[in-house]
Design an enzyme around this catalytic site. Structure first.
Site, short mmCIF file in Angstrom:
data_model
loop_
_atom_site.label_atom_id
_atom_site.label_comp_id
_atom_site.label_asym_id
_atom_site.label_seq_id
_atom_site.Cartn_x
_atom_site.Cartn_y
_atom_site.Cartn_z
CG HIS A 131 46.53 43.98 28.15
ND1 HIS A 131 46.88 44.34 29.43
CD2 HIS A 131 45.18 44.09 28.10
CE1 HIS A 131 45.80 44.64 30.12
NE2 HIS A 131 44.75 44.51 29.33
CG ASP A 164 50.06 44.68 30.57
OD1 ASP A 164 50.09 45.18 29.43
OD2 ASP A 164 49.01 44.38 31.16
CB SER A 186 43.19 47.01 30.56
OG SER A 186 42.68 45.73 30.82
#
Length: 329
Positions: free
Chosen positions: A80, A128, A225
């Site tokens: 992402h 992910d 992230s």
């Protein structure tokens, strides 16, 4: 061009960079996902302690996401992290800081390929995981180099360490740390994390959860992230930061992509000689902040504005200032 004109132009460029790097994050909906993470409850890492951690940066070298180097030209990160409005252009390594001026050992390479898992879902954040390939190999040093990937999912109650740069409290009004931070968390039972007391089924295969269930206060948070979590003191890549419900809340551990579940796919990408070219547009679409929804207790919602209208607005501001100062370009 006069010096005032140069200042105005610099202001215009910085405004675009600021908009790209900080003004967008996915709207969080309860029982949904939030992919913007940084560390809270942490303390500074030492030079070389997490030698595989890298910063993924935009064209102005502003930090966007994190990643973990697995060989001199490949980095594992969260899928992402590839977003049209926040293009990643560079990978920075061998530095604890993400300030503009870095250490003498800092290395930076250009992203040539960004390959997300083909079954990644932006709705659920399942799968992910992504692999980045850079243009030239990184130099392996005593304080920077690849880390081995784990071959097994970490077991319940295993102590892990998650690392990253940035916000140290919940919410974007918190303090920012430009120094790499670390904090310890513990692997939680996936059945608990999927229970009605926690994520209510949001966890999917290929994920594990880790935090401090009772007291909270230690977690990844806005901006981390794709960064490293390593478990069991083995100095391996156990997972990468994926999503969570805000930061450091009791009963809501952070959710991580389990690297051991994707080793075969990662190996396949690393061995592939010809990968799809990565489009790194120098001027992606701007995004604008809207007011919070009345029923949104988790933060702001964000809406896309057209590239042409946003650009015209910025140019209008630039021309208005020029007119007031009577500057001849």
């Amino acid at each position: 061009m006069s010096s005032i004109s140069l200042y105005l132009l610099a202001f215009y460029v910085c405004l675009i960079s600021y908009s790209e790097a900080w003004m967008y994050s996915p709207k969080f909906v309860k029982y949904g996902v939030n992919g913007e993470f940084r560390i809270i409850g942490g303390k500074p890492a030492d030079k070389g302690e997490f030698r595989a951690q890298v910063s993924l940066q935009n064209r102005f070298f502003a930090h966007i996401c994190a990643g973990v180097i697995i060989d001199p030209v490949h980095i594992v990160t969260a899928a992402h992290c590839h977003q049209p409005q926040k293009r990643i252009g560079y990978v920075m390594g061998d530095d604890l800081m993400v300030t503009f001026n870095g250490s003498e050992t800092r290395q930076r390479r250009k992203v040539m390929h960004f390959v997300p898992h083909p079954e990644f879902s932006r709705d659920t954040f399942q799968n992910d995981i992504a692999v980045i390939r850079v243009d030239n190999p990184f130099n392996v040093t005593k304080t920077f180099g690849p880390k081995r990937r784990s071959e097994a999912t970490p077991t319940i109650e295993t102590r892990c360490t998650v690392v990253g740069w940035g916000y140290t409290t919940n919410g974007q009004d918190g303090d920012i740390s430009y120094n790499l931070l670390k904090t310890d968390v513990f692997v939680a039972d996936i059945n608990y994390c999927n229970s009605s007391d926690s994520y209510e089924g949001a966890m999917k295969p290929g994920m594990f959860c880790a935090g401090r269930l009772r007291e909270g206060g230690h977690d990844a948070c806005l901006g981390d992230s794709g960064g490293l979590i390593t478990c069991g003191g083995l100095q391996e890549i156990s997972g990468v930061v994926s999503f969570g419900n805000e930061c450091g809340l009791p009963e809501f551990p952070g959710i991580y992509a389990d690297v051991s579940m994707y080793n075969a796919w990662i190996d396949e990408i690393v061995a592939t000689k010809v990968l799809p070219e990565y489009e790194f547009s120098p001027f992606p679409k701007p995004y604008a902040i809207s007011q919070p929804d009345e029923d949104d207790s988790y933060g702001y919602s964000y809406s896309e504005v057209t590239s042409s209208s946003a650009t015209l607005a910025l140019i209008s501001v630039f021309l208005a200032i020029r007119s007031v100062l009577n500057v001849n370009l």
